[in-house]
Design a protein around this motif. Structure first.
Motif, PDB file in Angstrom:
ATOM      1  N   ARG A   1       0.892  -1.170   0.000  1.00 29.94           N
ATOM      2  CA  ARG A   1       0.000   0.000   0.000  1.00 29.94           C
ATOM      3  C   ARG A   1       0.931   1.221   0.000  1.00 29.94           C
ATOM      4  NH1 ARG A   1      -4.647  -3.427  -0.054  1.00 29.94           N
ATOM      5  NH2 ARG A   1      -4.408  -4.952   1.621  1.00 29.94           N
ATOM      6  N   PRO A   2       1.493   1.550  -1.157  1.00 27.86           N
ATOM      7  CA  PRO A   2       2.549   2.575  -1.191  1.00 27.86           C
ATOM      8  C   PRO A   2       2.107   3.942  -0.686  1.00 27.86           C
ATOM      9  CG  PRO A   2       1.817   1.990  -3.413  1.00 27.86           C
ATOM     10  CD  PRO A   2       1.237   0.970  -2.490  1.00 27.86           C
ATOM     11  N   ALA A   3       0.886   4.343  -0.968  1.00 23.46           N
ATOM     12  CA  ALA A   3       0.439   5.662  -0.510  1.00 23.46           C
ATOM     13  C   ALA A   3       0.284   5.688   1.005  1.00 23.46           C
ATOM     14  CB  ALA A   3      -0.876   6.035  -1.189  1.00 23.46           C
TER      15      ALA A   3
ATOM     16  N   ALA B   1      -2.994  15.392  -0.879  1.00 26.81           N
ATOM     17  CA  ALA B   1      -2.842  14.426  -1.977  1.00 26.81           C
ATOM     18  C   ALA B   1      -2.444  13.061  -1.441  1.00 26.81           C
ATOM     19  CB  ALA B   1      -1.814  14.933  -2.974  1.00 26.81           C
ATOM     20  N   ASP B   2      -1.513  13.040  -0.494  1.00 24.45           N
ATOM     21  CA  ASP B   2      -1.097  11.771   0.102  1.00 24.45           C
ATOM     22  C   ASP B   2      -2.256  11.114   0.845  1.00 24.45           C
ATOM     23  OD1 ASP B   2       1.451  12.067  -0.874  1.00 24.45           O
ATOM     24  OD2 ASP B   2       2.353  12.681   1.035  1.00 24.45           O
TER      25      ASP B   2
ATOM     26  N   ARG C   1      -6.395   6.990   1.341  1.00 22.00           N
ATOM     27  CA  ARG C   1      -7.804   6.687   1.593  1.00 22.00           C
ATOM     28  C   ARG C   1      -8.309   5.648   0.596  1.00 22.00           C
ATOM     29  NH1 ARG C   1     -11.229  10.146   4.149  1.00 22.00           N
ATOM     30  NH2 ARG C   1     -10.064  11.989   3.443  1.00 22.00           N
ATOM     31  N   ALA C   2      -7.907   5.785  -0.671  1.00 18.29           N
ATOM     32  CA  ALA C   2      -8.327   4.829  -1.691  1.00 18.29           C
ATOM     33  C   ALA C   2      -7.759   3.447  -1.399  1.00 18.29           C
ATOM     34  CB  ALA C   2      -7.882   5.310  -3.068  1.00 18.29           C
ATOM     35  N   GLU C   3      -6.512   3.392  -0.942  1.00 25.10           N
ATOM     36  CA  GLU C   3      -5.897   2.103  -0.622  1.00 25.10           C
ATOM     37  C   GLU C   3      -6.573   1.439   0.572  1.00 25.10           C
ATOM     38  OE1 GLU C   3      -1.330   2.873  -2.243  1.00 25.10           O
ATOM     39  OE2 GLU C   3      -1.722   2.723  -0.087  1.00 25.10           O
ATOM     40  N   VAL C   4      -6.897   2.219   1.594  1.00 27.41           N
ATOM     41  CA  VAL C   4      -7.548   1.656   2.777  1.00 27.41           C
ATOM     42  C   VAL C   4      -8.944   1.153   2.416  1.00 27.41           C
ATOM     43  CG1 VAL C   4      -8.515   2.223   5.043  1.00 27.41           C
ATOM     44  CG2 VAL C   4      -6.201   2.966   4.446  1.00 27.41           C
ATOM     45  N   ALA C   5      -9.681   1.899   1.606  1.00 25.94           N
ATOM     46  CA  ALA C   5     -11.006   1.459   1.174  1.00 25.94           C
ATOM     47  C   ALA C   5     -10.907   0.155   0.375  1.00 25.94           C
ATOM     48  CB  ALA C   5     -11.668   2.549   0.336  1.00 25.94           C
TER      49      ALA C   5
END
Length: 256
Positions: free
Chosen positions: A99-101, A222-223, A228-232
């Motif tokens: 989950r790089p972000a 932005a980070d 948030r997209a990765e956690v979702a």
């Protein structure tokens, strides 16, 4: 809990870390500039250490108890492993795949937490419990340099509180539980006898201030949205952490 199960839970929940102070990742930069690092928490004076209250915290968990082993796992503050401390809160396995972000966001907050904690420690050096009292058994291995490093503010509490605020923002439906988990991470430092509980209490306040200041920087938004997209996506995968039952058991009888 059997030793093999303890070890498995320790590894699953974030790794059996041995460091007792924040080691910021390098060469990653935080969100805060030097002036901000110097100003966060500048108005906070250390809580006094009350021997009786501190001893009650030390006595609340026996070495080898479930909560003791969880405190060892909580010593791992570096992502991506540290994200696993929030798996059971979110019902997922955050370190199951890259989950790089999220890792970038956590790393940068860790750098800021370390920078602020270290700056404050130089201002108000206080010896660690295990340095003041050699009879105390810490839950992590500590070399002489770490044992003699400052206790205030508790770096693990600073980072834990910042992470708790971060996950509360990333998953608003689990905000209260995420903030509580951030406090659990910090409280583990007192249970480990590497920081006074007074230092942990200050660390919570400082960690929230670190997050608030970092969240106001241009690069943070932005980070955060990428994380948030990765956690979702992680929560939609349907995976769970097998260590959650052990974690619930460890936390059932302790509080602050």
């Amino acid at each position: 809990m059997k030793p093999a199960a303890v070890l498995a839970a320790c590894l699953v929940l974030g790794g059996c870390a041995t460091a007792a102070r924040i080691v910021p990742p390098s060469p990653i930069e935080g969100y805060l500039d030097a002036d901000a690092v110097a100003s966060v928490g500048a108005d906070i004076a250390p809580y006094p250490v009350h021997a009786g209250a501190e001893q009650a915290v030390f006595d609340s968990v026996e070495p080898g108890a479930d909560r003791w082993w969880l405190a060892i796992a909580h010593a791992e503050l570096r992502p991506p492993e540290a994200a696993q401390h929030f798996d059971c809160i979110l019902g997922t396995r955050l370190a199951d795949k890259p989950r790089p972000a999220l890792t970038r966001l956590m790393n940068r907050l860790l750098v800021d937490s370390a920078g602020v904690a270290n700056a404050l420690a130089r201002r108000e050096p206080r010896r660690r419990p295990v340095a003041e009292r050699p009879d105390l058994q810490p839950c992590v291995r500590m070399d002489e340099a770490v044992r003699d490093s400052p206790s205030w503010p508790a770096g693990g509490a600073v980072a834990g509180a910042a992470y708790g605020e971060m996950f509360a923002t990333l998953a608003p439906d689990r905000a209260e539980a995420a903030r509580r988990r951030g406090l659990d991470i910090g409280f583990s430092r007192a249970l480990c006898r590497v920081n006074w509980h007074a230092d942990v209490a200050d660390g919570f306040r400082i960690g929230r201030a670190v997050y608030e200041r970092a969240a106001g920087t241009p690069e943070f938004a932005a980070d955060l949205e990428a994380a948030r997209a990765e956690v979702a996506a992680a929560r939609a995968e349907g995976l769970t952490n097998p260590g959650c039952a052990a974690e619930r058991r460890a936390l059932r009888r302790t509080g602050y």
